[in-house]
Scaffold this motif. Sequence first.
Motif, short mmCIF file in Angstrom:
data_model
loop_
_atom_site.label_atom_id
_atom_site.label_comp_id
_atom_site.label_asym_id
_atom_site.label_seq_id
_atom_site.Cartn_x
_atom_site.Cartn_y
_atom_site.Cartn_z
N ASP A 42 0.84 -1.20 0.00
CA ASP A 42 0.00 0.00 0.00
C ASP A 42 0.88 1.25 0.00
OD1 ASP A 42 -1.91 1.91 0.20
OD2 ASP A 42 -2.74 1.25 2.11
N LYS A 43 0.91 1.92 -1.15
CA LYS A 43 1.77 3.10 -1.28
C LYS A 43 1.21 4.29 -0.50
CE LYS A 43 3.66 3.88 -5.42
NZ LYS A 43 3.83 4.45 -6.77
N THR A 44 -0.11 4.38 -0.36
CA THR A 44 -0.74 5.54 0.29
C THR A 44 -0.23 5.72 1.71
OG1 THR A 44 -2.72 5.09 -1.03
CG2 THR A 44 -2.95 6.64 0.79
N ASP A 45 -0.23 4.63 2.49
CA ASP A 45 0.23 4.72 3.88
C ASP A 45 1.71 5.08 3.95
OD1 ASP A 45 -2.26 4.10 4.79
OD2 ASP A 45 -1.87 1.96 5.09
N LYS A 46 2.48 4.50 3.04
CA LYS A 46 3.92 4.79 3.01
C LYS A 46 4.18 6.26 2.72
CE LYS A 46 6.67 1.20 3.77
NZ LYS A 46 7.79 1.29 4.72
N LYS A 91 2.15 8.84 3.36
CA LYS A 91 1.80 9.63 4.56
C LYS A 91 2.92 9.57 5.59
CE LYS A 91 -3.25 9.16 4.26
NZ LYS A 91 -4.44 8.51 4.87
N GLU A 92 3.46 8.37 5.79
CA GLU A 92 4.54 8.16 6.75
C GLU A 92 5.80 8.91 6.33
OE1 GLU A 92 7.26 4.44 8.24
OE2 GLU A 92 5.19 3.99 7.62
N LYS A 121 5.46 12.68 6.90
CA LYS A 121 5.58 12.99 8.33
C LYS A 121 7.03 12.95 8.78
CE LYS A 121 3.97 11.46 12.87
NZ LYS A 121 3.26 10.40 13.63
#
Length: 352
Positions: free
Chosen positions: A160-164, A166-167, A170
């Motif tokens: 899942d690229k989306t979570d990566k 966001k991380e 941050k």
Amino acid sequence: LQAALRDGSARYRQRDFAAAAGRFSTALELCSKGFATEDPLKFSPDDISRLDSWIESKLVICYLKLGQPGLALHHSHRSIIQNPSHFRSHLRQAACFRCLHRYSEAARSAMVAQCLYVLAEGAGLETSDLIQLYWQAMTEEALSREVSFSVLYTPFEKGDKTDKIKEANKTFAEKHPDYMQHIFTDPHGIHLLPERAESHPDQQYLLTLGFRNKEIGKIVETSLTRKLPFFPGQKTTFSPSMKEEAETFWQNTGKRVMAAMAFIGSTKIKDERGPCARAIEQFHHASLLSHLQRGEEHAQVMTQAMAELATVPYLQRVSQEDEKLLQSLMADAMDILAGKTGERVWTKIQKV
């Protein structure tokens, strides 16, 4: 032609680079007039292209030795156009960019050389490591001199690229608080770093960028997320009366946008926007230079775009549709350099 090549090679070995350049230039002119072979039926166009590329490569080295990296760069582009799969041509291009202090572009040339070397010859790990060290040095030099943005590379595995993303955004904000005016992670493209194969086999990375100037960051992100890259301020080129405005835009914004785009390209072989995306960026850049009446720079960028297009099929698979676009853009670049006008594929892309 043979006499010119022999004499040029002899002068080259004697380190009389000015005389060697003169003889190699004569040889190149004779090749362009059809004297590359006595019987064209016995030689393929590829053989003639390789001869042209070899002569151009000798001119690259001569002009670098003579302290004329701009002229050397022009010949390095031409050498690549004639024989794009030869990794040494891209290393010479990297040397030219380095001498001109264009370190991001030098890093990209070294990256392409490394990729082509592995694909073609692959066995020489020592040579591969040396190319990677050069690539790494150019990337670090580019970043050390950059003040308008900073970067963060995050290891990425399939998932899942989306979570990566966001991380990564941050983490970047925590590590680089001075570059928080605009932060984004390149959504289209997995990046590679110059690391030895045995220590990081096929490791891929996400690239996060942060900018001091919000407008610059937004422009770069918009260009990266569109199917067709665009050059901000392009509308200013439609009116000659707006030349001053275009000049101001280039000095204040355009240069910094191009610097960021060049750095992004220094670690990304495959572009999800399409194989011609980088060349289209260079076409936009050339259009602005033409409007600013910078003829020499315009020709240099167009030749660079042709070298980029010529190399694409050796770096990634190209669909039939993309192949047509690639060939059309190559033909357009040749027409533009020859001073021809009229309706072409590039004109339609600009309108879109």
